[in-house]
Design a protein around this motif. Structure first.
Motif, mmCIF file in Angstrom:
data_model
loop_
_atom_site.group_PDB
_atom_site.id
_atom_site.type_symbol
_atom_site.label_atom_id
_atom_site.label_comp_id
_atom_site.label_asym_id
_atom_site.label_seq_id
_atom_site.Cartn_x
_atom_site.Cartn_y
_atom_site.Cartn_z
ATOM 1 N N TRP A 29 -18.307 1.290 65.838
ATOM 2 C CA TRP A 29 -17.234 2.001 65.133
ATOM 3 C C TRP A 29 -16.276 0.997 64.166
ATOM 4 C CZ3 TRP A 29 -16.820 6.607 63.193
ATOM 5 C CH2 TRP A 29 -17.430 7.649 64.136
ATOM 6 N N ILE A 30 -16.048 -0.156 64.704
ATOM 7 C CA ILE A 30 -15.345 -1.071 64.051
ATOM 8 C C ILE A 30 -16.041 -1.507 62.636
ATOM 9 C CG2 ILE A 30 -14.300 -3.519 64.273
ATOM 10 C CD1 ILE A 30 -13.526 -2.726 67.061
ATOM 11 N N ALA A 51 -18.815 -0.283 61.432
ATOM 12 C CA ALA A 51 -18.947 0.941 60.278
ATOM 13 C C ALA A 51 -17.945 1.113 59.528
ATOM 14 C CB ALA A 51 -19.302 2.302 61.038
ATOM 15 N N ILE A 52 -16.371 1.130 60.123
ATOM 16 C CA ILE A 52 -15.344 1.279 59.318
ATOM 17 C C ILE A 52 -14.996 0.013 58.430
ATOM 18 C CG2 ILE A 52 -12.615 1.420 59.556
ATOM 19 C CD1 ILE A 52 -13.152 3.024 62.209
ATOM 20 N N GLY A 53 -15.486 -1.237 59.092
ATOM 21 C CA GLY A 53 -15.187 -2.325 57.990
ATOM 22 C C GLY A 53 -16.130 -2.463 56.974
ATOM 23 N N PHE A 64 -17.104 0.592 55.549
ATOM 24 C CA PHE A 64 -17.113 1.666 54.620
ATOM 25 C C PHE A 64 -15.635 1.376 53.922
ATOM 26 C CE2 PHE A 64 -14.958 5.763 54.109
ATOM 27 C CZ PHE A 64 -15.815 6.270 53.021
ATOM 28 N N PHE A 65 -14.749 0.477 54.464
ATOM 29 C CA PHE A 65 -13.344 0.473 54.147
ATOM 30 C C PHE A 65 -13.331 0.006 52.660
ATOM 31 C CE2 PHE A 65 -9.493 -1.985 53.195
ATOM 32 C CZ PHE A 65 -8.405 -0.854 53.719
ATOM 33 N N LEU A 116 -13.766 3.020 50.418
ATOM 34 C CA LEU A 116 -12.556 4.130 50.621
ATOM 35 C C LEU A 116 -11.320 3.311 49.762
ATOM 36 C CD1 LEU A 116 -11.029 6.329 52.132
ATOM 37 C CD2 LEU A 116 -10.681 4.609 53.924
#
Length: 295
Positions: free
Chosen positions: A39-40, A42-44, A46-47, A50
């Motif tokens: 998750w970290i 994936a968020i990194g 995608f950030f 975003l």
């Protein structure tokens, strides 16, 4: 005599309930750590996307602050400024060059891949090596002779020049990708169709095409992404009339600095068509990418 019937531990009590094994697996520290790290990451990844979208709705004063501004009043002013700057022509040019070149690649690449897979021709390996060898030459080494040839033909700043170049750029990749998909199709299907009296064209249309349609969708999407994002040919072969979206985006970088909010708004509009194409073709794309592999 009584019989004690107990459900096994691995059988769910009702639809949608987790089994004891699933619950135990989720409690496993290693599994939880792996999930957290995933998750970290994936968020990194995608950030930045975003942050680009958020910046597109900011004023230029809010977009250039240090430290960054997280609380702001959203506005559509940047999108209006991008349309006023003339995004329509580059957007249409990119759409035309991408769609037409992708169609040409499929029209030329699918039969070629079929010929070197299910219907092998003489010197198949030599043909495949020739296709892939065209990707070994750096684009920067070919740009000068290409520029001279295109200039002599009077086709500089012409959208058809980009269509031809994008077709030549993506054709080798399409042939190799489609060949891998065709190799997954049993050759006995063609033989059975031939015995039943079907012509080669009928066999390809009715038997082979439905099986490799996910591969065609995946190949088409790859060609769309490569053509839409191409910058080097576009910036050297175009000026105004055939300007594409990647070249248009560079106009927001000037000697006065970067217009972060406008650049983000233009980038969102530039990325939107490819995102929509990927969303529409996501089912066939997943099947296509897992159906075959480069061999």
């Amino acid at each position: 005599m009584s019989t004690d019937i107990r459900p096994e531990a691995t059988t769910p009590t009702s639809a949608g309930h987790l089994t004891p094994d699933d619950i135990e697996r989720r409690r496993d520290p290693r599994q939880m750590a792996l999930t957290t790290i995933t998750w970290i990451l994936a968020i990194g990844f995608f950030f930045p996307v975003l942050w680009m979208v958020l910046t597109a709705f900011k004023q230029e004063s809010d977009a250039a602050t240090n430290p960054p501004t997280f609380i702001f009043t959203p506005t559509l002013q940047q999108f209006r400024d991008v349309f006023d700057a003339g995004i329509g022509t580059p957007l249409l040019n990119s759409l035309f060059a991408t769609i037409v070149s992708t169609i040409l690649v499929l029209v030329l690449g699918v039969p070629a891949a079929f010929a070197v897979s299910l219907r092998p021709v003489r010197k198949t390996k030599d043909a495949l090596f020739f296709f892939i060898s065209t990707k070994m030459l750096p684009i920067v080494a070919a740009i000068i002779p290409l520029y001279v040839i295109v200039g002599k033909m009077g086709m500089l700043d012409n959208i058809w020049t980009l269509v031809i170049l994008y077709t030549a750029m993506n054709l080798p990749i399409a042939v190799w990708m489609m060949r891998s998909f065709f190799l997954e199709v049993p050759g006995e299907l063609l033989e059975a169709a031939s015995i039943d009296g079907a012509s080669l064209w009928t066999s390809v249309r009715e038997v082979i095409a439905p099986l490799v349609s996910p591969g065609i969708a995946a190949t088409a999407l790859i060609c769309v992404i490569f053509s839409w994002n191409e910058f080097f040919f576009a910036v050297n072969m175009t000026a105004v009339n055939a300007q594409t979206m990647p070249v248009f985006l560079t106009g927001f970088m000037s000697g006065q600095g970067l217009y972060w909010a406008q650049l983000s708004a233009a980038s969102v509009l530039a990325a939107l068509p490819v995102v929509i194409c990927g969303w529409i073709a996501q089912n066939k794309l997943v099947r296509g990418l897992s159906f075959g592999a480069i061999k």
